[in-house]
Design an enzyme around this catalytic site. Structure first.
Site: not given
Ligand code: AMP
Ligand code: ZN
Length: 138
Positions: A30-31, A93-94, A99-101
């Site tokens: 994750d960036i 969710q953004v 995706h699984f953290h």
């Molecule tokens: P969420 O949708 O809230 O579960 O989280 C989306 C995650 O994706 C966040 O932690 C971001 O930092 C991560 N993210 C978004 N774009 C990228 C990318 N290009 N590379 C790696 N991680 C990303």
């Protein structure tokens, strides 16, 4: 899906820091790491969330998380790993590609707020009523 950032990562058209892949899943850093080592595992097809991801992809997610978690335990000196997966905008969710953290935490790291909540007993009648409604819809 054309305008999905995680589909582009799978396709290699935008860069990522790869950690693991097999024929069904891809894992990368994750960036915007919440803590050091914060990683994401995604299916190699576009599926927005838990209720859309096909089972043959979903069933690869947790074994991959186990493989990566073991590597995190070996290398990061972490004492715990939070597994977190958000579905829908109302739970923040953004990126709308499942995706699984995996969020490793060392003892000295700041507390992860999403892993700590107050235990306030609920109304058992209401709890049963809601559980029955869910169970009845399966
Ligand atoms: P969420 O949708 O809230 O579960 O989280 C989306 C995650 O994706 C966040 O932690 C971001 O930092 C991560 N993210 C978004 N774009 C990228 C990318 N290009 N590379 C790696 N991680 C990303
Ligand atoms: Zn996608």
């Amino acid at each position: 899906m054309e305008d999905c950032i995680f589909c582009k990562i799978v396709a290699g058209t935008i860069p990522s820091v790869k950690i693991y892949e097999n024929d069904k899943v891809f894992a990368f850093a994750d960036i915007n790491p919440i803590l050091e080592g914060h990683s994401l595992i995604i299916p190699k097809i576009h599926a927005e969330n838990l209720w859309e991801i096909p089972d043959d992809y979903l069933k690869e997610i947790h074994p991959a998380s186990k493989t990566i978690a073991r590597a995190m335990l070996k290398t990061l000196n972490c004492s715990g790993i939070a597994c977190l997966q958000l579905n829908g905008r109302s739970v923040n969710q953004v990126v709308m590609h499942y995706h699984f953290h995996l969020i490793p935490r060392k003892e000295a790291d700041p507390e992860l707020s999403m892993t700590k909540w107050d235990l306030i007993p609920g109304d058992m009648n209401k709890i049963k009523q809601i559980a029955e409604a869910i169970a009845g819809a399966i």
